[in-house]
Design an enzyme around this catalytic site. Structure first.
Site, PDB file in Angstrom:
ATOM      1  N   GLU A 129      -9.702   0.223  -3.663  1.00 27.29           N
ATOM      2  CA  GLU A 129     -10.706  -0.514  -2.869  1.00 27.29           C
ATOM      3  C   GLU A 129     -11.278   0.305  -1.714  1.00 27.29           C
ATOM      4  O   GLU A 129     -12.406   0.087  -1.287  1.00 27.29           O
ATOM      5  CB  GLU A 129     -10.100  -1.810  -2.315  1.00 27.29           C
ATOM      6  CG  GLU A 129      -8.917  -1.552  -1.381  1.00 27.29           C
ATOM      7  CD  GLU A 129      -8.348  -2.811  -0.735  1.00 27.29           C
ATOM      8  OE1 GLU A 129      -8.878  -3.906  -0.971  1.00 27.29           O
ATOM      9  OE2 GLU A 129      -7.355  -2.677   0.018  1.00 27.29           O
ATOM     10  N   ASP A 133       0.809  -1.229   0.000  1.00 30.36           N
ATOM     11  CA  ASP A 133       0.000   0.000   0.000  1.00 30.36           C
ATOM     12  C   ASP A 133       0.845   1.284   0.000  1.00 30.36           C
ATOM     13  O   ASP A 133       0.322   2.352  -0.308  1.00 30.36           O
ATOM     14  CB  ASP A 133      -0.916   0.031   1.233  1.00 30.36           C
ATOM     15  CG  ASP A 133      -1.949  -1.094   1.226  1.00 30.36           C
ATOM     16  OD1 ASP A 133      -2.074  -1.780   0.204  1.00 30.36           O
ATOM     17  OD2 ASP A 133      -2.635  -1.275   2.258  1.00 30.36           O
ATOM     18  N   GLY A 180      -5.201  -1.171  -1.570  1.00 34.79           N
ATOM     19  CA  GLY A 180      -4.788   0.074  -0.927  1.00 34.79           C
ATOM     20  C   GLY A 180      -5.875   0.401   0.069  1.00 34.79           C
ATOM     21  O   GLY A 180      -6.815   1.125  -0.246  1.00 34.79           O
TER      22      GLY A 180
HETATM   23  O1  F6P Z   1      -2.315  -3.942   3.541  1.00 33.81           O
HETATM   24  C1  F6P Z   1      -2.139  -4.731   2.429  1.00 33.81           C
HETATM   25  C2  F6P Z   1      -3.448  -5.222   1.887  1.00 33.81           C
HETATM   26  O2  F6P Z   1      -3.183  -5.982   0.743  1.00 33.81           O
HETATM   27  C3  F6P Z   1      -4.485  -4.136   1.593  1.00 33.81           C
HETATM   28  O3  F6P Z   1      -4.235  -3.477   0.383  1.00 33.81           O
HETATM   29  C4  F6P Z   1      -5.759  -4.933   1.621  1.00 33.81           C
HETATM   30  O4  F6P Z   1      -6.870  -4.142   1.951  1.00 33.81           O
HETATM   31  C5  F6P Z   1      -5.506  -5.938   2.689  1.00 33.81           C
HETATM   32  O5  F6P Z   1      -4.109  -6.059   2.814  1.00 33.81           O
HETATM   33  C6  F6P Z   1      -6.111  -7.296   2.406  1.00 33.81           C
HETATM   34  O6  F6P Z   1      -5.900  -8.106   3.492  1.00 33.81           O
HETATM   35  P1  F6P Z   1      -6.112  -9.677   3.529  1.00 33.81           P
HETATM   36  O7  F6P Z   1      -4.875 -10.323   2.981  1.00 33.81           O
HETATM   37  O8  F6P Z   1      -6.302  -9.986   4.962  1.00 33.81           O
HETATM   38  O9  F6P Z   1      -7.294 -10.008   2.665  1.00 33.81           O
END
Ligand code: F6P
Length: 349
Positions: free
Chosen positions: A224, A129, A172
């Site tokens: 997102e 991010d 992000g």
């Molecule tokens: O912080 C990194 C990230 O990939 C974000 O962009 C996203 O919202 C989140 O992690 C997704 O998390 P998870 O792997 O728990 O679905």
């Protein structure tokens, strides 16, 4: 001075984690230190899960995505007896220092442990991010932007063939760094990010304007975390399982692209499709730039351990790898500044 150095990776994985692990281990082993992998982020310290990390374990991992020592979103401060167990297991394992590789959450825990318990920790800034303060870039971001840009390039050709609007949803959670950078690199016609929420009506107007000058396809990149924003002032967050939050209080995003695509199709009459890139952005091999940055961060972290400079984080300032306080790095998020969005905006419509 030879030490026992623990290494952990926490939060969402990202390309380059293994390159950091390799660099920390190589430099520490060269100094005669022992390196210990803490399995699955802070969870490994809460549960006492350790494994030795030697030359054999780190062999061949530089180009590998993911993390060979596992990760989790465990927050010891939100786990019953979590902090006490972290301290106890650290003592039991005889760790003199810990290198915590993570983003705002993992490093937030590191900063608090240092502040409240004088915990011997140094940090390495990781996240696709790129939203961590006090460093110009986190590793993993370049790879994510590269993947998103490639997707946008590919979507261009099919959009053009079918005269469609293609909405691309990128990651992000709180910030639009991936959207802005991949959007600029891929030539997006509209980009929607949380920091500068242009309205759905404005986005549709840009698409109509573009079609008005003879371009009958468009690429829309949406972050997102963008809240659907309307001229009426109404704002709508699109999140999955809105009630389920992780131990750091985050909702799971995903789905705004779909809603936006439907809005665009209804409002403009142009056929619209959506692509959600999701975890593809986090998978696979790191770019050369991320491998190099991750390697430099890993060496710096090992040096900070050697110097006993705990509570610090490796950071990139311009072309130099420096160190900053974990406190400063986790105090607030680094959002996309308006001047970056203006670069993207010059190509809207
Ligand atoms: O912080 C990194 C990230 O990939 C974000 O962009 C996203 O919202 C989140 O992690 C997704 O998390 P998870 O792997 O728990 O679905």
């Amino acid at each position: 001075m030879p030490r026992r150095v623990g290494v952990l990776t926490g939060g969402g994985d990202c390309p380059g984690l293994n390159a950091v692990i390799r660099a920390v281990a190589r430099r520490s082993l060269d100094r005669g230190s022992e390196v210990i992998a803490v399995r699955a982020g802070w969870r490994g310290l809460v549960d006492g899960r350790f494994e030795p990390l030697g030359l054999r374990e780190i062999s061949g991992i530089l180009p590998r995505g993911g993390t060979i020592i596992g990760t989790s979103r465990t927050n010891p401060f939100k786990t019953d007896g979590g902090v006490e167990r972290v301290l106890e297991h650290t003592r039991e394992a005889g760790l003199d220092a810990l290198v915590a590789i993570g983003g705002e959450d993992t490093l937030g825990v590191a900063a608090r442990l240092y502040r409240e318990h004088d915990y011997p920790v140094v940090g390495v800034p990781k996240t696709i991010d790129n939203d961590l303060a006090a460093t110009d870039y986190t590793f993993g971001f370049d790879t994510a932007v590269w993947i998103a840009t490639e997707a946008i390039d590919r979507l261009h050709t099919t959009a053009e063939s079918h005269n469609r609007v293609m909405v691309v949803e990128v990651m992000g959670r709180h910030t639009g760094w991936i959207a802005v950078m991949s959007g600029i690199a891929g030539g997006a016609d509209v980009i929607l990010i949380p920091e500068q929420p242009i309205t759905v009506e404005q986005a549709c107007e840009e698409i109509r304007r573009r079609h008005g000058r003879g371009k009958d396809f468009s690429i829309v990149v949406v972050s997102e975390g963008y809240e659907l924003t309307y001229e009426s002032g109404e704002q709508r967050v699109v999140a999955q399982e809105a009630s389920a939050r992780d131990q750091f209080g985050h909702v799971r995003f995903g789905g705004v692209g779909d809603v936006l695509a439907r809005e665009i199709e209804e409002r403009t009459g142009f056929e619209t499709r959506v692509t959600v890139l999701g975890h593809v952005q986090r998978g696979g091999s790191p770019t050369p730039r991320d491998r190099v940055l991750a390697t430099r961060y890993g060496l710096k972290a090992a040096d900070l351990v050697e110097e006993g400079r705990f509570g610090r984080m490796a950071a990139l300032h311009g072309d130099s790898v420096v160190d900053v306080s974990l406190e400063e790095a986790t105090a607030e998020l680094k959002t996309v500044p308006p001047h970056w969005y203006e670069v993207a905006r010059a190509f809207f419509g």
